[in-house]
Design a protein around this motif. Structure first.
Motif, PDB file in Angstrom:
ATOM      1  N   THR A  97       6.629 -13.469  51.093  1.00 49.09           N
ATOM      2  CA  THR A  97       6.467 -12.519  52.195  1.00 49.09           C
ATOM      3  C   THR A  97       6.294 -11.102  51.656  1.00 49.09           C
ATOM      4  OG1 THR A  97       7.828 -13.932  53.603  1.00 49.09           O
ATOM      5  CG2 THR A  97       7.540 -11.646  54.304  1.00 49.09           C
ATOM      6  N   GLU A  98       7.064 -10.731  50.640  1.00 45.04           N
ATOM      7  CA  GLU A  98       6.935  -9.398  50.041  1.00 45.04           C
ATOM      8  C   GLU A  98       5.549  -9.203  49.410  1.00 45.04           C
ATOM      9  OE1 GLU A  98      11.654  -9.088  48.795  1.00 45.04           O
ATOM     10  OE2 GLU A  98      10.123  -8.755  47.283  1.00 45.04           O
ATOM     11  N   ILE A  99       5.073 -10.252  48.732  1.00 41.39           N
ATOM     12  CA  ILE A  99       3.749 -10.155  48.111  1.00 41.39           C
ATOM     13  C   ILE A  99       2.668  -9.965  49.179  1.00 41.39           C
ATOM     14  CG2 ILE A  99       1.981 -11.447  46.837  1.00 41.39           C
ATOM     15  CD1 ILE A  99       4.264 -12.687  45.200  1.00 41.39           C
ATOM     16  N   LEU A 100       2.773 -10.728  50.259  1.00 35.36           N
ATOM     17  CA  LEU A 100       1.786 -10.591  51.338  1.00 35.36           C
ATOM     18  C   LEU A 100       1.815  -9.189  51.951  1.00 35.36           C
ATOM     19  CD1 LEU A 100       2.087 -14.052  53.121  1.00 35.36           C
ATOM     20  CD2 LEU A 100       0.183 -13.197  51.740  1.00 35.36           C
ATOM     21  N   LYS A 101       3.010  -8.629  52.101  1.00 35.10           N
ATOM     22  CA  LYS A 101       3.112  -7.266  52.631  1.00 35.10           C
ATOM     23  C   LYS A 101       2.425  -6.270  51.692  1.00 35.10           C
ATOM     24  CE  LYS A 101       7.392  -7.784  55.275  1.00 35.10           C
ATOM     25  NZ  LYS A 101       8.815  -7.418  55.348  1.00 35.10           N
ATOM     26  N   GLU A 102       2.684  -6.400  50.393  1.00 33.85           N
ATOM     27  CA  GLU A 102       2.076  -5.485  49.425  1.00 33.85           C
ATOM     28  C   GLU A 102       0.550  -5.631  49.404  1.00 33.85           C
ATOM     29  OE1 GLU A 102       5.943  -5.420  46.472  1.00 33.85           O
ATOM     30  OE2 GLU A 102       4.030  -6.074  45.674  1.00 33.85           O
ATOM     31  N   LEU A 103       0.087  -6.884  49.489  1.00 32.97           N
ATOM     32  CA  LEU A 103      -1.362  -7.106  49.550  1.00 32.97           C
ATOM     33  C   LEU A 103      -1.963  -6.468  50.802  1.00 32.97           C
ATOM     34  CD1 LEU A 103      -1.732 -10.789  48.296  1.00 32.97           C
ATOM     35  CD2 LEU A 103      -2.488  -8.696  47.144  1.00 32.97           C
ATOM     36  N   GLU A 104      -1.267  -6.584  51.918  1.00 29.94           N
ATOM     37  CA  GLU A 104      -1.760  -5.988  53.164  1.00 29.94           C
ATOM     38  C   GLU A 104      -1.821  -4.465  53.044  1.00 29.94           C
ATOM     39  OE1 GLU A 104      -2.937  -7.940  55.535  1.00 29.94           O
ATOM     40  OE2 GLU A 104      -3.624  -6.166  56.588  1.00 29.94           O
ATOM     41  N   ILE A 105      -0.818  -3.891  52.420  1.00 31.72           N
ATOM     42  CA  ILE A 105      -0.809  -2.440  52.191  1.00 31.72           C
ATOM     43  C   ILE A 105      -1.985  -2.049  51.301  1.00 31.72           C
ATOM     44  CG2 ILE A 105       0.434  -0.558  51.029  1.00 31.72           C
ATOM     45  CD1 ILE A 105       3.050  -1.904  52.062  1.00 31.72           C
ATOM     46  N   ASN A 106      -2.204  -2.821  50.227  1.00 28.94           N
ATOM     47  CA  ASN A 106      -3.310  -2.526  49.315  1.00 28.94           C
ATOM     48  C   ASN A 106      -4.651  -2.680  50.022  1.00 28.94           C
ATOM     49  OD1 ASN A 106      -1.819  -1.857  47.050  1.00 28.94           O
ATOM     50  ND2 ASN A 106      -1.593  -3.970  46.417  1.00 28.94           N
ATOM     51  N   ARG A 107      -4.776  -3.704  50.875  1.00 27.54           N
ATOM     52  CA  ARG A 107      -6.008  -3.895  51.627  1.00 27.54           C
ATOM     53  C   ARG A 107      -6.219  -2.711  52.580  1.00 27.54           C
ATOM     54  NH1 ARG A 107      -5.406  -8.565  54.825  1.00 27.54           N
ATOM     55  NH2 ARG A 107      -5.561  -9.770  52.933  1.00 27.54           N
TER      56      ARG A 107
END
Length: 135
Positions: A97-107
């Motif tokens: 979940t943390e990785i997905l959040k960081e990816l969403e922020i980067n996107r």
């Protein structure tokens, strides 16, 4: 008396002609000066335009470099997280979940950069049109 008046009239006509000639010369000089100023202004505007383009290219290069560094950091971070996931199966949902959040922020940041670049391109196109119209 009549001769004096004729002489005065002749002198007035001469002065009037001189004034006309001087006025015409001043008009010509002013036109030349205005043309020179117009040319200088165009040259200055072209220099500013060139400088702005160079500055924008430099900013784009710097932003691209920063994005590359950020993406590299994200890749390193994700590899580290992946190794941790392999070792620690428990709690994997939380880490994913943390990785997905960081990816969403980067996107979102990447889309923000794209939006900025598009806005700059539109502004530049607008300014070029404006410069062309004013020429």
């Amino acid at each position: 008396m009549e001769k004096i008046l004729e002489t005065i009239l002749e002198e007035i006509k001469g002065i009037k002609e001189e004034v006309r000639n001087e006025m015409q010369e001043m008009k010509t000089e002013l036109r030349e000066e205005m043309q020179e100023m117009k040319t200088e202004l165009r040259e200055e505007m072209q220099e500013v335009k060139t400088e702005l383009r160079a500055e924008m290219d430099e900013r784009f290069t710097q932003q691209s470099k920063e994005i590359g560094e950020e993406l590299s950091n994200v890749v390193i971070f994700l590899e580290k997280r992946d190794n941790e996931l392999k070792e620690l199966i428990t709690g994997s949902i939380k880490i994913q979940t943390e990785i997905l959040k960081e990816l969403e922020i980067n996107r979102a940041e990447h889309e923000s950069y794209n939006t900025r670049l598009h806005k700059i391109e539109l502004t530049q196109a607008f300014m070029e049109e404006k410069l062309l119209k004013s020429s």
